[in-house]
Design an enzyme around this catalytic site. Structure first.
Site, PDB file in Angstrom:
ATOM      1  N   ARG A  58       0.715  -0.930  -0.217  1.00 42.73           N
ATOM      2  CA  ARG A  58      -0.082  -0.001   0.310  1.00 42.73           C
ATOM      3  C   ARG A  58       0.821   1.280   0.053  1.00 42.73           C
ATOM      4  O   ARG A  58       1.508   1.208   0.241  1.00 42.73           O
ATOM      5  CB  ARG A  58      -1.199   0.049   1.572  1.00 42.73           C
ATOM      6  CG  ARG A  58      -0.518   0.349   2.143  1.00 42.73           C
ATOM      7  CD  ARG A  58      -0.314   1.234   3.350  1.00 42.73           C
ATOM      8  NE  ARG A  58       0.322   1.130   4.391  1.00 42.73           N
ATOM      9  CZ  ARG A  58       1.692   1.964   4.669  1.00 42.73           C
ATOM     10  NH1 ARG A  58       2.414   2.428   3.628  1.00 42.73           N
ATOM     11  NH2 ARG A  58       2.227   2.036   5.388  1.00 42.73           N
ATOM     12  N   GLU A 154       9.222   0.218   3.406  1.00 41.02           N
ATOM     13  CA  GLU A 154       8.648  -0.082   4.881  1.00 41.02           C
ATOM     14  C   GLU A 154       8.283  -1.970   4.451  1.00 41.02           C
ATOM     15  O   GLU A 154       7.709  -1.726   3.705  1.00 41.02           O
ATOM     16  CB  GLU A 154       7.886   0.422   5.450  1.00 41.02           C
ATOM     17  CG  GLU A 154       8.592  -0.529   6.933  1.00 41.02           C
ATOM     18  CD  GLU A 154       7.740  -0.404   8.183  1.00 41.02           C
ATOM     19  OE1 GLU A 154       7.826   1.198   9.249  1.00 41.02           O
ATOM     20  OE2 GLU A 154       6.053   0.142   7.870  1.00 41.02           O
TER      21      GLU A 154
END
Length: 247
Positions: A58, A154
């Site tokens: 996302r 990340e």
């Protein structure tokens, strides 16, 4: 009051810059997901085993980014946002076993030359609430039409049990603004410990079964070798030679 031509041009410029900024992070995720697909196919082909159960990615919405820079007191500058906020793009990899987590980390770092500049190992050192996962901050090169950019992504790598616990913990406390009773915190921690015991047990079973399979393969190979070296196996060839002499 109507906007001047200068204001309109400035607005268009800002819109283009923000759009390009957000696209960079999406392209970085696309690049990483391609690498993950290569890992999955390689393992399936070479080892007849896929260590990755599923992935999820996302990019934070612009609204979410604006809320975060407001909380952190970051100036509204794309360069400042890029430097200070490291989780705009996120990729979560869910694995079968704990050992797979570190295997995938090593593959991303060594085989794909991914620059991992920060590691937070919440498996070896869980958070106080029981959260477990391996967090990596990685720089992903992205080629844009006007040049190359290095984008931070990340990466969270966890087992199915870790993901199950984290997902339910998030649902329990989502939008819960009051202080959480100590009893509930303790129960969640105990649930995390139970999930970890399950992970450890499944890891042990996985190792033991792998050893059994390897031993079976070695035994089969040895029996085949003995069979091929047995003189009785040469009998059909001898009969063929006799047949040739009879002709």
């Amino acid at each position: 009051m109507s906007m001047t031509n200068y204001q309109i041009e400035q607005f268009k410029k800002l819109k283009t810059e923000v759009t390009r900024f957000m696209m960079m992070y999406q392209f970085a995720l696309n690049e990483l997901e391609t690498k993950i697909e290569i890992v999955k196919e390689e393992f399936q082909f070479l080892h007849d085993y896929n260590p990755i159960e599923h992935t999820k990615s996302r990019v934070k919405s612009l609204e979410s980014i604006m809320n975060k820079i407001g909380r952190k007191g970051i100036a509204f500058s794309l360069e400042d946002i890029k430097r200070e906020i490291k989780d705009i793009a996120g990729l979560r990899i869910t694995c079968s076993f704990i050992s797979d987590i570190y295997r995938i980390r090593d593959m991303l770092q060594n085989q794909f030359n991914l620059h991992i500049f920060e590691v937070k190992d919440y498996i070896e050192h869980p958070k106080p609430n029981g959260y477990r996962s391996l967090h990596l901050l990685a720089e992903v090169p992205v080629n844009m039409s006007d040049g190359s950019e290095s984008v931070c992504v990340e990466i969270q790598i966890r087992t199915i049990a870790m993901d199950f616990w984290a997902s339910l913990e998030h649902k329990i406390f989502y939008k819960y603004n009051q202080s959480v009773p100590a009893r509930l915190i303790q129960e969640l921690k105990e649930a995390s410990d139970s999930a970890n015991r399950l992970d450890q047990q499944m890891e042990r079973l996985h190792r033991e079964i792998s050893v059994i399979k390897e031993n079976q393969a070695d035994d089969t190979e040895e029996l085949t070798r003995l069979f091929l070296n047995n003189k009785a196996f040469q009998l059909p060839q001898a009969l063929l030679e006799l047949g040739k002499e009879a002709e």
